[in-house]
Motif scaffolding. Structure first.
Motif, PDB file in Angstrom:
ATOM      1  N   GLN A  78     -14.795   6.598  -2.557  1.00  0.00           N
ATOM      2  CA  GLN A  78     -14.497   7.162  -1.516  1.00  0.00           C
ATOM      3  C   GLN A  78     -15.589   6.881  -0.175  1.00  0.00           C
ATOM      4  N   TYR A  79     -15.573   5.771   0.758  1.00  0.00           N
ATOM      5  CA  TYR A  79     -16.322   5.810   1.762  1.00  0.00           C
ATOM      6  C   TYR A  79     -15.625   6.974   2.892  1.00  0.00           C
ATOM      7  N   GLU A 138       1.174  -1.018  -0.088  1.00  0.00           N
ATOM      8  CA  GLU A 138       0.355   0.352   0.230  1.00  0.00           C
ATOM      9  C   GLU A 138       0.988   1.350  -0.058  1.00  0.00           C
ATOM     10  N   GLY A 194     -14.281   9.284   5.123  1.00  0.00           N
ATOM     11  CA  GLY A 194     -13.125   9.257   5.508  1.00  0.00           C
ATOM     12  C   GLY A 194     -12.270   8.335   5.306  1.00  0.00           C
ATOM     13  N   GLN A 195     -12.407   7.663   4.291  1.00  0.00           N
ATOM     14  CA  GLN A 195     -11.171   6.844   3.727  1.00  0.00           C
ATOM     15  C   GLN A 195     -10.578   7.214   2.334  1.00  0.00           C
ATOM     16  N   HIS A 196      -9.959   6.436   2.127  1.00  0.00           N
ATOM     17  CA  HIS A 196      -9.057   7.058   1.070  1.00  0.00           C
ATOM     18  C   HIS A 196      -9.441   6.559  -0.041  1.00  0.00           C
ATOM     19  N   GLU A 217      -3.609   7.081   1.799  1.00  0.00           N
ATOM     20  CA  GLU A 217      -4.967   7.713   2.486  1.00  0.00           C
ATOM     21  C   GLU A 217      -5.213   8.899   2.977  1.00  0.00           C
ATOM     22  N   SER A 233      -1.269  12.609   8.646  1.00  0.00           N
ATOM     23  CA  SER A 233      -2.095  12.380   8.439  1.00  0.00           C
ATOM     24  C   SER A 233      -2.650  13.538   8.491  1.00  0.00           C
ATOM     25  N   GLN A 256     -10.470   3.300  -3.059  1.00  0.00           N
ATOM     26  CA  GLN A 256      -9.960   3.086  -3.703  1.00  0.00           C
ATOM     27  C   GLN A 256     -10.742   2.810  -5.297  1.00  0.00           C
TER      28      GLN A 256
END
Lengths: 115, 114
Positions: free
Chosen positions: B38-39, A3, B41-43, A108, A9, B45
């Motif tokens: 993009q769910y 990944e 709060g997520q990155h 992320e 963050s 996909q």
């Protein structure tokens, strides 16, 4: 599963300060990218990097921005003098670069807040 | 210049309803086409991708998309949505060349009520 990882963050900074966002792409990938997403807006391309040089950049990627691959694993985005409008989520991505795939793998994200 | 248009800004559905999200692109050459999700709060996909071959591609979680070259379209479909499909959906395109950047559409927010 390999990944893309990004640090930090979340970073809060004062206007005019320099910020460095860090990314570790997937190890055997050859192409690296930075994108940003201002809250509520679309994902915008900033820059792509291949063979230690910029291969593409958008109009957003002006002289305030720079990218570097200082060693064999990290890929950094530097903003020299941050502005309020730089507040966004910054995504790093990498790809193997083969013609038959073209898929980008995203980290992320690093949320940058400029006060 | 390449561009991607997603016509639906916000779609609200009940569970079990069918979904179709529109995507059109402008580019004269051969392209790769993608849908990312993009769910909250997520990155980003990858949901599915098209490079060549069968224009109907199947992705994860029951999603599929159909490439219609004559219409420059790559619409995303799912016959029966679930509450967990609530997310932002992005269509993206890049030319079929090594290492080219993805250009994203503005995204469609899907809200599914249970």
């Amino acid at each position: 599963e390999p990944e893309v990882t990004q640090t930090p963050s979340h970073q809060v900074t004062q206007m005019g300060q320099e910020v460095i966002l860090r990314c570790v792409p997937i190890s055997n990938h050859l192409y690296f990218y930075w994108y940003r997403q201002i809250l509520g807006q679309k994902v915008e391309f900033l820059v792509s990097f291949y063979n230690n040089e910029i291969s593409e950049k958008s109009e957003i990627f002006d002289d305030q921005f720079s990218v570097e691959r200082p060693d064999g694993s990290n890929f950094t985005l530097k903003i020299r003098s941050t502005k309020l409008e730089d507040s966004a989520m910054y995504f790093c991505a990498s790809s193997s670069g083969t013609r038959s795939t073209g898929e980008l793998f995203f980290g992320e994200g690093s949320r940058l807040t400029v006060l | 210049a390449q561009s991607v248009s997603q016509h639906n800004h916000h779609v609200i559905l009940s569970e079990a309803a069918s979904l179709e999200l529109g995507c059109n692109y402008s580019y004269g050459g051969t392209v790769n086409l993608f849908w990312y999700v993009q769910y909250p709060g997520q990155h980003l996909q990858l949901l599915l991708k098209y490079f060549s071959g069968d224009p109907l591609v199947k992705g994860i979680k029951g999603f599929e998309a159909e490439f219609i070259k004559s219409k420059f379209s790559f619409n995303l479909r799912k016959p029966s949505v679930q509450w967990s499909d609530t997310a932002e959906y992005f269509c993206a395109v890049n030319p079929n060349q090594a290492g080219t950047a993805l250009i994203f559409g503005k995204g469609t927010t899907l809200s599914v009520s249970s």
